[in-house]
Design a protein around this motif. Structure first.
Motif, short mmCIF file in Angstrom:
data_model
loop_
_atom_site.label_atom_id
_atom_site.label_comp_id
_atom_site.label_asym_id
_atom_site.label_seq_id
_atom_site.Cartn_x
_atom_site.Cartn_y
_atom_site.Cartn_z
N SER A 42 29.17 85.05 1.89
CA SER A 42 29.36 84.81 3.30
C SER A 42 29.15 83.33 3.63
N GLY A 43 30.05 82.76 4.38
CA GLY A 43 29.87 81.39 4.84
C GLY A 43 30.29 80.32 3.85
N CYS A 44 30.97 80.69 2.75
CA CYS A 44 31.34 79.67 1.77
C CYS A 44 32.64 78.96 2.15
N GLY A 45 33.28 79.44 3.21
CA GLY A 45 34.47 78.72 3.69
C GLY A 45 35.80 79.36 3.34
N LYS A 46 35.77 80.64 2.94
CA LYS A 46 37.01 81.33 2.56
C LYS A 46 38.02 81.33 3.71
N SER A 47 37.56 81.78 4.87
CA SER A 47 38.48 81.88 6.02
C SER A 47 38.93 80.50 6.46
N THR A 48 38.02 79.56 6.42
CA THR A 48 38.38 78.19 6.81
C THR A 48 39.49 77.67 5.91
N HIS A 193 35.54 89.73 0.24
CA HIS A 193 34.16 89.73 -0.25
C HIS A 193 34.04 90.59 -1.50
N1 LIG Z 1 34.61 76.69 14.42
C1 LIG Z 1 33.51 76.45 13.73
N2 LIG Z 1 32.55 75.63 14.22
C2 LIG Z 1 31.43 75.36 13.50
N3 LIG Z 1 31.19 75.84 12.26
C3 LIG Z 1 32.11 76.65 11.72
C4 LIG Z 1 33.32 77.02 12.41
N4 LIG Z 1 34.03 77.84 11.61
C5 LIG Z 1 33.32 77.99 10.48
N5 LIG Z 1 32.17 77.28 10.53
C6 LIG Z 1 31.16 77.20 9.46
O1 LIG Z 1 31.83 76.88 8.26
C7 LIG Z 1 31.28 77.63 7.17
C8 LIG Z 1 32.38 78.44 6.53
O2 LIG Z 1 32.79 79.48 7.39
P1 LIG Z 1 33.91 80.55 7.02
O3 LIG Z 1 34.02 81.50 8.15
O4 LIG Z 1 35.14 79.86 6.57
O5 LIG Z 1 33.24 81.26 5.76
P2 LIG Z 1 33.64 82.61 5.04
O6 LIG Z 1 33.43 82.40 3.61
O7 LIG Z 1 35.00 83.06 5.47
O8 LIG Z 1 32.54 83.59 5.62
P3 LIG Z 1 32.57 85.17 5.80
O9 LIG Z 1 32.80 85.71 4.43
O10 LIG Z 1 31.21 85.49 6.33
O11 LIG Z 1 33.68 85.48 6.76
C9 LIG Z 1 30.15 78.45 7.74
O12 LIG Z 1 28.95 77.75 7.53
C10 LIG Z 1 30.48 78.53 9.22
O13 LIG Z 1 29.32 78.68 9.98
#
Ligand SMILES: Nc1ncnc2c1ncn2[C@@H]1O[C@H](COP(=O)(O)OP(=O)(O)OP(=O)(O)O)[C@@H](O)[C@H]1O
Length: 259
Positions: A42-48, A193
């Protein structure tokens, strides 16, 4: 379509005004007809990362290339499927599926032909005139997949498309997705995940670590694309799952502590 992610870094500003590096120096490619899965805690940036490839977010640094050209130069057609498919509640299943085609200006007979073709492909024949609220969660996801495929995209982006479904429906949807993918062979970037899901679907799995999100390892899944759940592959399958879990375990524990 071949996609190259080149040195992508993304920094967000958190609520306290501090910069948070979500992704740091990400380099990888998705080949033509390749299914690439992003996994990580969680939070590693996959969606980003998926959103950057899809042009929904811009990187702070680095670029994404489509057949060697930028998104502006190439304007790739993208099929996107999210966890919660946003179907229009006032449109029937058929009208939802052809929405993108209407936007592209296709005529009535083409809409009918293509809409029906992709509805049949995802197993929704007979539900053309139903409204989204009349469908199960799995069926809604299928409608969303049909809508994404109907525009005949260059690249398919899927962000946890099955994670809101119960375990059995999820397994069935994974099987169906493979069948569909084998027919379309679209370059695909898929976020999950679920490590089993990654090993089941991927040509290559990209394992991300967190804080900042970096590529930890890229693992080629060296098994035939269909029948990976057959008994003969069980040991190999489980070995891949273990290998990926070992890469993620520490980060996942940290993520759990941080909440
Ligand atoms: N719009 C935003 N503003 C500030 N921080 C953000 C934003 N979007 C994402 N983040 C941060 O960037 C990091 C990556 O988020 P992201 O949602 O891409 O992770 P993820 O791997 O998809 O997580 P998950 O599996 O929980 O969905 C996290 O620390 C998140 O808090």
């Amino acid at each position: 379509m071949r996609v190259v992610v080149d040195g992508v870094t993304k920094t967000f500003r958190d609520k306290k005004g501090r910069d948070v590096t979500a992704l740091s120096q990400i380099d990888f490619a998705i080949d033509r007809e390749e299914f690439v899965v992003l996994v990580g805690p969680s939070g590693c940036g996959k969606s980003t990362l998926l959103n950057i490839v899809g042009g929904l977010l811009s990187p702070t640094d680095g670029s994404v290339y489509f057949e060697g050209l930028s998104a502006e130069q190439n304007d790739p057609r993208l099929g996107i499927v999210f966890q919660e498919i946003a179907l229009f509640p006032w449109r029937t299943v058929f009208e939802n599926v052809v929405y993108g085609l209407e936007e592209m200006g296709l005529g009535k007979s083409e809409l009918k032909e293509k809409g029906q073709y992709y509805l049949d492909m995802v197993g929704l024949t007979g539900f053309e005139q139903a409204y989204p609220k009349q469908l199960s969660g799995g069926m809604r996801q299928r409608a969303g997949i049909a809508r994404a495929l109907a525009i005949e995209p260059d690249l398919l982006l899927m962000d946890e498309p099955f994670s809101a479904l119960d375990a059995q429906t999820r397994t069935l949807m994974q099987e169906e997705l493979l069948t569909i993918w084998n027919r379309t062979r679209l370059s695909t970037l898929y976020v999950t995940h679920n490590i089993q899901e990654a090993v089941y679907l991927a040509d290559r799995v990209i394992v991300l670590s967190r804080h900042p999100g970096r590529i930890k390892e890229i693992i080629r899944i060296d098994m035939p694309k269909t029948g990976r759940d057959d008994e003969q592959y069980r040991i190999q399958f489980d070995d891949y799952v273990k290998q990926i879990w070992n890469l993620i375990r520490h980060d996942a524990q940290d993520a759990l502590k941080e909440g």
